[in-house]
Motif scaffolding. Structure first.
Motif, PDB file in Angstrom:
ATOM      1  N   GLY A 166       0.909  -1.230  -0.211  1.00 27.01           N
ATOM      2  CA  GLY A 166       0.071  -0.156   0.021  1.00 27.01           C
ATOM      3  C   GLY A 166       0.806   1.259  -0.161  1.00 27.01           C
ATOM      4  N   GLU A 167       1.973   1.275   0.719  1.00 26.87           N
ATOM      5  CA  GLU A 167       2.777   2.383   0.869  1.00 26.87           C
ATOM      6  C   GLU A 167       3.643   2.611  -0.431  1.00 26.87           C
ATOM      7  OE1 GLU A 167       4.403   5.805   1.438  1.00 26.87           O
ATOM      8  OE2 GLU A 167       2.867   4.954   2.801  1.00 26.87           O
ATOM      9  N   ARG A 168       3.907   1.356  -1.073  1.00 24.20           N
ATOM     10  CA  ARG A 168       4.598   1.612  -2.449  1.00 24.20           C
ATOM     11  C   ARG A 168       3.629   2.103  -3.463  1.00 24.20           C
ATOM     12  NH1 ARG A 168       6.954  -4.089  -0.911  1.00 24.20           N
ATOM     13  NH2 ARG A 168       8.719  -3.421  -0.060  1.00 24.20           N
ATOM     14  N   ILE A 169       2.446   1.654  -3.402  1.00 24.66           N
ATOM     15  CA  ILE A 169       1.455   2.142  -4.399  1.00 24.66           C
ATOM     16  C   ILE A 169       1.387   3.880  -3.951  1.00 24.66           C
ATOM     17  CG2 ILE A 169      -1.065   2.129  -4.763  1.00 24.66           C
ATOM     18  CD1 ILE A 169      -1.021  -0.656  -4.341  1.00 24.66           C
ATOM     19  N   ARG A 170       1.271   4.337  -2.807  1.00 28.14           N
ATOM     20  CA  ARG A 170       0.933   5.683  -2.709  1.00 28.14           C
ATOM     21  C   ARG A 170       2.155   6.263  -3.112  1.00 28.14           C
ATOM     22  NH1 ARG A 170      -2.133   3.546   1.318  1.00 28.14           N
ATOM     23  NH2 ARG A 170      -0.628   3.049   2.712  1.00 28.14           N
ATOM     24  N   GLN A 171       3.359   5.847  -2.703  1.00 20.44           N
ATOM     25  CA  GLN A 171       4.728   6.423  -3.325  1.00 20.44           C
ATOM     26  C   GLN A 171       4.816   6.582  -4.823  1.00 20.44           C
ATOM     27  OE1 GLN A 171       6.872   7.782  -1.240  1.00 20.44           O
ATOM     28  NE2 GLN A 171       8.027   8.699  -3.117  1.00 20.44           N
ATOM     29  N   ILE A 172       4.206   5.426  -5.695  1.00 22.43           N
ATOM     30  CA  ILE A 172       4.245   5.687  -7.132  1.00 22.43           C
ATOM     31  C   ILE A 172       3.311   6.958  -7.452  1.00 22.43           C
ATOM     32  CG2 ILE A 172       3.303   4.573  -9.262  1.00 22.43           C
ATOM     33  CD1 ILE A 172       4.381   1.841  -7.688  1.00 22.43           C
ATOM     34  N   HIS A 173       2.467   7.112  -6.735  1.00 19.92           N
ATOM     35  CA  HIS A 173       1.454   8.141  -7.083  1.00 19.92           C
ATOM     36  C   HIS A 173       2.196   9.507  -6.645  1.00 19.92           C
ATOM     37  CE1 HIS A 173      -2.116   6.137  -8.736  1.00 19.92           C
ATOM     38  NE2 HIS A 173      -1.886   5.304  -7.734  1.00 19.92           N
ATOM     39  N   ALA A 174       2.531   9.463  -5.742  1.00 25.03           N
ATOM     40  CA  ALA A 174       3.359  10.829  -4.967  1.00 25.03           C
ATOM     41  C   ALA A 174       4.385  11.219  -5.789  1.00 25.03           C
ATOM     42  CB  ALA A 174       3.768  10.584  -3.586  1.00 25.03           C
ATOM     43  N   GLU A 175       5.255  10.275  -6.299  1.00 30.12           N
ATOM     44  CA  GLU A 175       6.214  10.451  -7.522  1.00 30.12           C
ATOM     45  C   GLU A 175       5.659  11.129  -8.711  1.00 30.12           C
ATOM     46  OE1 GLU A 175       8.311   6.719  -7.653  1.00 30.12           O
ATOM     47  OE2 GLU A 175       9.129   6.982  -6.027  1.00 30.12           O
TER      48      GLU A 175
ATOM     49  N   TYR B 257     -12.167  14.043  -5.291  1.00 31.36           N
ATOM     50  CA  TYR B 257     -11.130  12.972  -5.682  1.00 31.36           C
ATOM     51  C   TYR B 257     -10.608  12.156  -4.312  1.00 31.36           C
ATOM     52  CZ  TYR B 257      -7.160  10.798  -7.775  1.00 31.36           C
ATOM     53  OH  TYR B 257      -6.339   9.975  -8.162  1.00 31.36           O
ATOM     54  N   GLN B 258     -11.170  11.084  -4.462  1.00 28.52           N
ATOM     55  CA  GLN B 258     -10.866  10.254  -3.300  1.00 28.52           C
ATOM     56  C   GLN B 258      -9.918   9.128  -3.767  1.00 28.52           C
ATOM     57  OE1 GLN B 258     -14.630   9.346  -1.359  1.00 28.52           O
ATOM     58  NE2 GLN B 258     -15.053  11.247  -0.898  1.00 28.52           N
ATOM     59  N   GLY B 259      -9.293   8.618  -2.576  1.00 19.81           N
ATOM     60  CA  GLY B 259      -8.488   7.260  -2.911  1.00 19.81           C
ATOM     61  C   GLY B 259      -7.032   7.364  -2.602  1.00 19.81           C
ATOM     62  N   SER B 260      -6.414   6.234  -2.593  1.00 24.15           N
ATOM     63  CA  SER B 260      -5.117   6.001  -2.439  1.00 24.15           C
ATOM     64  C   SER B 260      -4.270   6.887  -3.128  1.00 24.15           C
ATOM     65  CB  SER B 260      -4.709   4.590  -2.239  1.00 24.15           C
ATOM     66  OG  SER B 260      -4.934   4.057  -3.888  1.00 24.15           O
ATOM     67  N   SER B 261      -4.621   7.215  -4.358  1.00 25.89           N
ATOM     68  CA  SER B 261      -3.737   7.867  -5.145  1.00 25.89           C
ATOM     69  C   SER B 261      -3.926   9.638  -5.193  1.00 25.89           C
ATOM     70  CB  SER B 261      -4.216   7.553  -6.649  1.00 25.89           C
ATOM     71  OG  SER B 261      -5.249   7.844  -6.953  1.00 25.89           O
ATOM     72  N   ALA B 262      -4.902   9.822  -4.274  1.00 28.27           N
ATOM     73  CA  ALA B 262      -5.029  11.425  -4.170  1.00 28.27           C
ATOM     74  C   ALA B 262      -3.829  12.028  -3.608  1.00 28.27           C
ATOM     75  CB  ALA B 262      -6.141  11.715  -3.177  1.00 28.27           C
ATOM     76  N   PRO B 263      -3.365  13.304  -4.396  1.00 28.22           N
ATOM     77  CA  PRO B 263      -2.256  14.181  -3.778  1.00 28.22           C
ATOM     78  C   PRO B 263      -2.700  14.266  -2.249  1.00 28.22           C
ATOM     79  CG  PRO B 263      -2.930  14.755  -5.799  1.00 28.22           C
ATOM     80  CD  PRO B 263      -3.975  13.777  -5.615  1.00 28.22           C
ATOM     81  N   GLU B 264      -1.369  14.396  -1.390  1.00 22.59           N
ATOM     82  CA  GLU B 264      -1.665  14.664   0.013  1.00 22.59           C
ATOM     83  C   GLU B 264      -2.548  15.718   0.277  1.00 22.59           C
ATOM     84  OE1 GLU B 264      -1.456  13.359   3.704  1.00 22.59           O
ATOM     85  OE2 GLU B 264      -0.607  12.389   2.215  1.00 22.59           O
ATOM     86  N   ALA B 265      -2.454  16.975  -0.116  1.00 19.65           N
ATOM     87  CA  ALA B 265      -2.987  17.999  -0.139  1.00 19.65           C
ATOM     88  C   ALA B 265      -4.504  17.849  -0.257  1.00 19.65           C
ATOM     89  CB  ALA B 265      -2.554  19.373  -1.180  1.00 19.65           C
ATOM     90  N   LEU B 266      -5.015  17.043  -1.498  1.00 22.46           N
ATOM     91  CA  LEU B 266      -6.267  16.777  -1.555  1.00 22.46           C
ATOM     92  C   LEU B 266      -6.892  15.895  -0.636  1.00 22.46           C
ATOM     93  CD1 LEU B 266      -6.507  16.801  -5.399  1.00 22.46           C
ATOM     94  CD2 LEU B 266      -7.220  18.630  -3.901  1.00 22.46           C
ATOM     95  N   ARG B 267      -6.159  14.923  -0.101  1.00 26.33           N
ATOM     96  CA  ARG B 267      -6.705  13.888   0.625  1.00 26.33           C
ATOM     97  C   ARG B 267      -7.248  14.603   1.986  1.00 26.33           C
ATOM     98  NH1 ARG B 267      -2.502   9.618   1.664  1.00 26.33           N
ATOM     99  NH2 ARG B 267      -1.674  10.088  -0.496  1.00 26.33           N
ATOM    100  N   ARG B 268      -6.329  15.544   2.449  1.00 26.98           N
ATOM    101  CA  ARG B 268      -6.752  16.446   3.727  1.00 26.98           C
ATOM    102  C   ARG B 268      -7.810  17.440   3.564  1.00 26.98           C
ATOM    103  NH1 ARG B 268      -0.368  17.011   4.577  1.00 26.98           N
ATOM    104  NH2 ARG B 268      -1.008  18.832   3.373  1.00 26.98           N
ATOM    105  N   SER B 269      -8.092  17.749   2.382  1.00 27.94           N
ATOM    106  CA  SER B 269      -9.183  19.025   2.152  1.00 27.94           C
ATOM    107  C   SER B 269     -10.623  18.513   2.242  1.00 27.94           C
ATOM    108  CB  SER B 269      -8.861  19.582   0.880  1.00 27.94           C
ATOM    109  OG  SER B 269      -9.313  18.780  -0.315  1.00 27.94           O
ATOM    110  N   ASP B 270     -11.284  19.347   2.563  1.00 29.10           N
ATOM    111  CA  ASP B 270     -12.661  19.001   2.558  1.00 29.10           C
ATOM    112  C   ASP B 270     -13.322  18.706   1.049  1.00 29.10           C
ATOM    113  OD1 ASP B 270     -12.960  19.776   5.071  1.00 29.10           O
ATOM    114  OD2 ASP B 270     -13.649  21.819   4.674  1.00 29.10           O
TER     115      ASP B 270
END
Length: 143
Positions: free
Chosen positions: A100-109, A127-140
């Motif tokens: 899971g962390e490797r998947i998130r890292q691929i998206h972050a890169e 936009y929701q999901g494991s691939s959402a950029p960190e800033a969007l994952r935290r936003s409303d």
């Protein structure tokens, strides 16, 4: 195996021709990206979304190979402006807890290397999901 799924609710003003073009490009990803073992693109049934796609790839290197081709980026460029709401998530039968962390890292890169892609994502209503950029994952925006 990693199963990458997206669910898409289209904007009310999205032209039918452009939607069909984007769906056909998603199908081309399944046909043309060697890392994809099997795929499906079609109507999303039983929810608040119009269309969905699933791409199955073998392992994390297959996932990386699926995420980075120019065709994938072109699909984002054509399709994301048509999308109102999107959910993107991954299911894996890989028992390695680090997958899971490797998947998130691929998206972050991918997002770090392509600010224009992040702008496309930021243009979505949500936009929701494991691939959402960190800033969007935290936003409303993602709730």
């Amino acid at each position: 195996m990693i199963y990458h799924q997206i669910r898409l609710a289209m904007r009310p003003d999205a032209s039918r021709d452009k939607v069909e073009e984007a769906l056909e490009m998603l199908r081309n990803m399944g046909r043309e990206i060697d890392a994809v073992a099997y795929w499906a693109v079609g109507r999303d049934v039983g929810g608040d979304f119009d269309y969905g796609a699933v791409f199955a790839v073998e392992g994390i290197e297959g996932y990386r190979a699926y995420m980075h081709p120019p065709l994938h980026r072109r699909v984002d460029e054509i399709g994301l402006p048509l999308v109102r709401h999107m959910v993107s998530h991954d299911l894996t039968d890989d028992e390695d807890p680090a997958t899971g962390e490797r998947i998130r890292q691929i998206h972050a890169e991918r997002f770090a290397a392509d600010p224009a892609l992040v702008e496309l994502i930021e243009g979505l209503g949500s936009y929701q999901g494991s691939s959402a950029p960190e800033a969007l994952r935290r936003s409303d925006q993602c709730r």
